[in-house]
Design a protein around this motif. Structure first.
Motif, PDB file in Angstrom:
ATOM      1  N   GLN A 267      21.597 -11.306  17.498  1.00  0.00           N
ATOM      2  CA  GLN A 267      22.890 -11.986  17.583  1.00  0.00           C
ATOM      3  C   GLN A 267      23.571 -12.051  16.221  1.00  0.00           C
ATOM      4  OE1 GLN A 267      22.709 -16.188  18.115  1.00  0.00           O
ATOM      5  NE2 GLN A 267      24.697 -16.335  19.121  1.00  0.00           N
ATOM      6  N   ILE A 268      22.811 -12.309  15.171  1.00  0.00           N
ATOM      7  CA  ILE A 268      23.390 -12.427  13.829  1.00  0.00           C
ATOM      8  C   ILE A 268      23.880 -11.085  13.318  1.00  0.00           C
ATOM      9  CG2 ILE A 268      22.841 -12.976  11.424  1.00  0.00           C
ATOM     10  CD1 ILE A 268      20.925 -15.097  12.503  1.00  0.00           C
ATOM     11  N   PHE A 269      23.079 -10.040  13.486  1.00  0.00           N
ATOM     12  CA  PHE A 269      23.406  -8.743  12.880  1.00  0.00           C
ATOM     13  C   PHE A 269      24.237  -7.850  13.795  1.00  0.00           C
ATOM     14  CE2 PHE A 269      20.016 -10.128  10.152  1.00  0.00           C
ATOM     15  CZ  PHE A 269      20.360  -9.613   8.912  1.00  0.00           C
ATOM     16  N   SER A 270      24.474  -8.261  15.042  1.00  0.00           N
ATOM     17  CA  SER A 270      25.344  -7.465  15.912  1.00  0.00           C
ATOM     18  C   SER A 270      26.812  -7.689  15.594  1.00  0.00           C
ATOM     19  CB  SER A 270      25.071  -7.801  17.383  1.00  0.00           C
ATOM     20  OG  SER A 270      25.337  -9.178  17.631  1.00  0.00           O
ATOM     21  N   GLY A 271      27.127  -8.812  14.975  1.00  0.00           N
ATOM     22  CA  GLY A 271      28.506  -9.098  14.608  1.00  0.00           C
ATOM     23  C   GLY A 271      28.818  -8.630  13.199  1.00  0.00           C
ATOM     24  N   PRO A 272      30.102  -8.574  12.845  1.00  0.00           N
ATOM     25  CA  PRO A 272      30.490  -8.132  11.498  1.00  0.00           C
ATOM     26  C   PRO A 272      30.326  -9.242  10.468  1.00  0.00           C
ATOM     27  CG  PRO A 272      32.443  -8.661  12.768  1.00  0.00           C
ATOM     28  CD  PRO A 272      31.276  -8.852  13.697  1.00  0.00           C
ATOM     29  N   PHE A 273      30.219  -8.833   9.203  1.00  0.00           N
ATOM     30  CA  PHE A 273      30.198  -9.758   8.077  1.00  0.00           C
ATOM     31  C   PHE A 273      31.444  -9.515   7.235  1.00  0.00           C
ATOM     32  CE2 PHE A 273      25.781  -9.155   9.252  1.00  0.00           C
ATOM     33  CZ  PHE A 273      25.294 -10.449   9.261  1.00  0.00           C
ATOM     34  N   CYS A 274      31.972 -10.567   6.671  1.00  0.00           N
ATOM     35  CA  CYS A 274      33.215 -10.424   5.918  1.00  0.00           C
ATOM     36  C   CYS A 274      33.096 -11.106   4.569  1.00  0.00           C
ATOM     37  CB  CYS A 274      34.393 -11.015   6.691  1.00  0.00           C
ATOM     38  SG  CYS A 274      34.212 -12.767   7.062  1.00  0.00           S
ATOM     39  N   GLY A 275      34.056 -10.802   3.717  1.00  0.00           N
ATOM     40  CA  GLY A 275      34.072 -11.395   2.393  1.00  0.00           C
ATOM     41  C   GLY A 275      33.048 -10.753   1.487  1.00  0.00           C
ATOM     42  N   SER A 276      32.414 -11.547   0.670  1.00  0.00           N
ATOM     43  CA  SER A 276      31.432 -11.053  -0.280  1.00  0.00           C
ATOM     44  C   SER A 276      30.138 -10.676   0.430  1.00  0.00           C
ATOM     45  CB  SER A 276      31.157 -12.111  -1.346  1.00  0.00           C
ATOM     46  OG  SER A 276      30.102 -11.714  -2.190  1.00  0.00           O
ATOM     47  N   ASN A 277      29.462  -9.670  -0.107  1.00  0.00           N
ATOM     48  CA  ASN A 277      28.175  -9.267   0.440  1.00  0.00           C
ATOM     49  C   ASN A 277      27.011  -9.852  -0.358  1.00  0.00           C
ATOM     50  OD1 ASN A 277      28.509  -7.737  -1.876  1.00  0.00           O
ATOM     51  ND2 ASN A 277      27.486  -5.936  -1.017  1.00  0.00           N
ATOM     52  N   LYS A 278      27.274 -10.883  -1.149  1.00  0.00           N
ATOM     53  CA  LYS A 278      26.251 -11.489  -1.987  1.00  0.00           C
ATOM     54  C   LYS A 278      25.607 -12.665  -1.264  1.00  0.00           C
ATOM     55  CE  LYS A 278      28.515 -10.180  -6.320  1.00  0.00           C
ATOM     56  NZ  LYS A 278      29.119 -10.664  -7.588  1.00  0.00           N
ATOM     57  N   LEU A 279      24.278 -12.607  -1.148  1.00  0.00           N
ATOM     58  CA  LEU A 279      23.504 -13.700  -0.563  1.00  0.00           C
ATOM     59  C   LEU A 279      22.905 -14.518  -1.702  1.00  0.00           C
ATOM     60  CD1 LEU A 279      21.531 -11.990   2.367  1.00  0.00           C
ATOM     61  CD2 LEU A 279      23.401 -13.615   2.564  1.00  0.00           C
ATOM     62  N   ASN A 280      23.359 -15.744  -1.835  1.00  0.00           N
ATOM     63  CA  ASN A 280      22.865 -16.605  -2.899  1.00  0.00           C
ATOM     64  C   ASN A 280      21.547 -17.240  -2.464  1.00  0.00           C
ATOM     65  OD1 ASN A 280      22.737 -17.998  -5.298  1.00  0.00           O
ATOM     66  ND2 ASN A 280      24.123 -19.627  -4.657  1.00  0.00           N
ATOM     67  N   HIS A 281      20.529 -16.374  -2.367  1.00  0.00           N
ATOM     68  CA  HIS A 281      19.233 -16.815  -1.879  1.00  0.00           C
ATOM     69  C   HIS A 281      18.170 -15.861  -2.414  1.00  0.00           C
ATOM     70  CE1 HIS A 281      17.478 -19.852   0.637  1.00  0.00           C
ATOM     71  NE2 HIS A 281      16.729 -18.973   1.283  1.00  0.00           N
ATOM     72  N   ILE A 282      16.887 -16.218  -2.182  1.00  0.00           N
ATOM     73  CA  ILE A 282      15.800 -15.372  -2.673  1.00  0.00           C
ATOM     74  C   ILE A 282      15.347 -14.361  -1.626  1.00  0.00           C
ATOM     75  CG2 ILE A 282      14.971 -17.088  -4.333  1.00  0.00           C
ATOM     76  CD1 ILE A 282      12.880 -17.934  -2.299  1.00  0.00           C
ATOM     77  N   PHE A 283      15.769 -14.538  -0.374  1.00  0.00           N
ATOM     78  CA  PHE A 283      15.454 -13.583   0.685  1.00  0.00           C
ATOM     79  C   PHE A 283      16.477 -13.758   1.793  1.00  0.00           C
ATOM     80  CE2 PHE A 283      13.328 -17.473   1.794  1.00  0.00           C
ATOM     81  CZ  PHE A 283      13.383 -17.545   3.169  1.00  0.00           C
ATOM     82  N   CYS A 284      16.411 -12.911   2.811  1.00  0.00           N
ATOM     83  CA  CYS A 284      17.362 -12.975   3.923  1.00  0.00           C
ATOM     84  C   CYS A 284      16.976 -14.138   4.836  1.00  0.00           C
ATOM     85  CB  CYS A 284      17.358 -11.663   4.704  1.00  0.00           C
ATOM     86  SG  CYS A 284      18.080 -10.277   3.807  1.00  0.00           S
ATOM     87  N   ASP A 285      17.700 -15.225   4.715  1.00  0.00           N
ATOM     88  CA  ASP A 285      17.436 -16.431   5.494  1.00  0.00           C
ATOM     89  C   ASP A 285      18.649 -16.740   6.357  1.00  0.00           C
ATOM     90  OD1 ASP A 285      16.077 -18.555   6.463  1.00  0.00           O
ATOM     91  OD2 ASP A 285      16.039 -19.715   4.609  1.00  0.00           O
ATOM     92  N   LEU A 286      18.473 -17.591   7.345  1.00  0.00           N
ATOM     93  CA  LEU A 286      19.535 -17.870   8.308  1.00  0.00           C
ATOM     94  C   LEU A 286      20.773 -18.550   7.701  1.00  0.00           C
ATOM     95  CD1 LEU A 286      17.673 -18.943  11.560  1.00  0.00           C
ATOM     96  CD2 LEU A 286      19.193 -17.008  11.266  1.00  0.00           C
ATOM     97  N   PRO A 287      20.649 -19.663   6.976  1.00  0.00           N
ATOM     98  CA  PRO A 287      21.850 -20.358   6.495  1.00  0.00           C
ATOM     99  C   PRO A 287      22.795 -19.484   5.667  1.00  0.00           C
ATOM    100  CG  PRO A 287      19.958 -21.782   6.286  1.00  0.00           C
ATOM    101  CD  PRO A 287      19.425 -20.445   6.668  1.00  0.00           C
ATOM    102  N   PRO A 288      22.321 -18.724   4.661  1.00  0.00           N
ATOM    103  CA  PRO A 288      23.264 -17.895   3.908  1.00  0.00           C
ATOM    104  C   PRO A 288      23.866 -16.763   4.732  1.00  0.00           C
ATOM    105  CG  PRO A 288      21.018 -17.457   3.193  1.00  0.00           C
ATOM    106  CD  PRO A 288      20.967 -18.659   4.066  1.00  0.00           C
ATOM    107  N   LEU A 289      23.117 -16.236   5.709  1.00  0.00           N
ATOM    108  CA  LEU A 289      23.655 -15.169   6.551  1.00  0.00           C
ATOM    109  C   LEU A 289      24.747 -15.698   7.476  1.00  0.00           C
ATOM    110  CD1 LEU A 289      20.407 -13.219   7.475  1.00  0.00           C
ATOM    111  CD2 LEU A 289      22.351 -12.319   6.195  1.00  0.00           C
ATOM    112  N   LEU A 290      24.551 -16.899   8.006  1.00  0.00           N
ATOM    113  CA  LEU A 290      25.566 -17.485   8.880  1.00  0.00           C
ATOM    114  C   LEU A 290      26.860 -17.749   8.121  1.00  0.00           C
ATOM    115  CD1 LEU A 290      23.464 -19.992  11.030  1.00  0.00           C
ATOM    116  CD2 LEU A 290      24.528 -17.872  11.792  1.00  0.00           C
TER     117      LEU A 290
END
Length: 332
Positions: free
Chosen positions: A193-216
């Motif tokens: 569900q998360i990765f089937s939709g598009p992402f917009c704006g910056s592609n920078k994740l302010n985190h140490i790994f791919c976690d739910l809150p920064p991806l949302l």
């Protein structure tokens, strides 16, 4: 005449459908323009890049932590499988828990170390999705294993005469297998569900790994449904095992207080204290990281608390269980 009327009605429906599709396309294009949508092929994990002068120090520290986690938890797995005195359900669950801890950190720390070493922090969408999926599966597994270990202590203290019957080998294997597979379908669905939709704006994740809150936060679509789905899953797969742990220890505490001898109470407390410490470390840091309000959101604070339940708990697990357990010390 009837056939002509049907044909005209079908043409009218087709025309209305085309108008509706065209309006939807225009609406999507407008949203894309408003949100500055970019089709991302990768993310950039910022990690601790805000501290460029201590990257070498961080690499050494995280490498030492990773090696300690592998050696400590690996030692628990070997000893609980080799020593005949530790062939009990409690140590069987502890060995599986240590294996989950090793997988847990191996999903995060090697890439973090590689990013620090190469100073190249990009990660593809596919790699990010795989990391998130494995991370969530292992989180759910660890939560239910902690609940299973609490239930094991409940049976051992509250129903000692029935312990060999209730906690037989078949039941123990089923409990561990259920802890591994119970969250897999939902986790895969949430990742899709998360990765089937598009992402917009910056592609920078302010985190140490791919976690739910920064991806949302990077999702272009309205993420109210995604966040609701996240909290429902956290309630089912996070709060449910925690409530099971809480109920087990409430009954354990009531049973211990009824014991007449002080030595019996201290022994019962000592068998549960290690597990309680691990539960507090894991659930305390994870709940703060996931349930703090967005208004108080801080990337640095979030990363620090993420380190607790992804790195500190797996590192401290061998020390907590070994130093407070006479049987384990004797086996070593």
């Amino acid at each position: 005449m009837w056939g002509v009327g049907v044909r005209l009605e079908l043409d009218l429906v087709k025309e209305k459908k085309q108008q509706w599709l065209w309006a939807m396309v225009l609406n999507i294009q407008k949203k894309m323009a408003d949100t500055n949508l970019t089709l991302m092929e990768e993310f950039i994990l910022l990690g601790f890049s805000e501290y460029p002068n201590i990257q070498g120090f961080l690499f050494v520290v995280f490498l030492f932590i990773y090696i300690s986690i592998l050696l400590g938890n690996g030692l628990i797995i070997i000893i609980t499988n080799v020593d005949s005195a530790l062939q009990t359900p409690m140590y069987y669950f502890l060995g599986n828990f240590s294996f989950v801890e090793m997988c847990y950190t191996s999903n995060i720390l090697p890439r973090m170390l590689m990013n620090i070493w190469r100073q190249k922090r990009n990660i593809s969408l596919l790699s990010c999705a795989v990391q998130l999926c494995f991370f969530l599966i292992l989180v759910v597994t660890e939560s239910f294993l902690l609940a299973v270990m609490a239930y094991d202590r409940y049976v051992a203290i509250c129903k000692p005469l029935y312990y060999p019957i209730i906690m037989n080998q078949r039941i123990c294997v089923q409990m561990v297998f259920g802890s591994w597979v119970i969250g897999i379908p939902v986790v895969i669905g949430q990742t899709y569900q998360i990765f089937s939709g598009p992402f917009c704006g910056s592609n920078k994740l302010n985190h140490i790994f791919c976690d739910l809150p920064p991806l949302l936060k990077l999702a272009c679509v309205d993420n109210i449904g995604g966040e609701l789905f996240l909290y429902v899953n956290c309630f089912i797969f996070g709060l449910t095992p925690f409530l099971m742990i809480l109920m087990s220890y409430i009954r354990i505490l009531s049973t211990i207080l009824k014991l007449p001898q002080t030595t019996g109470r201290s022994k019962a407390f000592s068998t549960c204290s290690s597990h309680v410490i691990v539960v507090c470390l894991f659930y305390g840091s994870a709940s703060i990281a996931y349930f703090h309000s967005n208004s108080s959101y801080s990337g640095s604070i979030d990363k620090i608390f993420s380190l607790f339940y992804t790195i500190v708990t797996p590192m401290s697990n061998p020390m907590i269980y070994s130093l407070r357990n006479k049987d384990f010390i004797a086996a070593m």
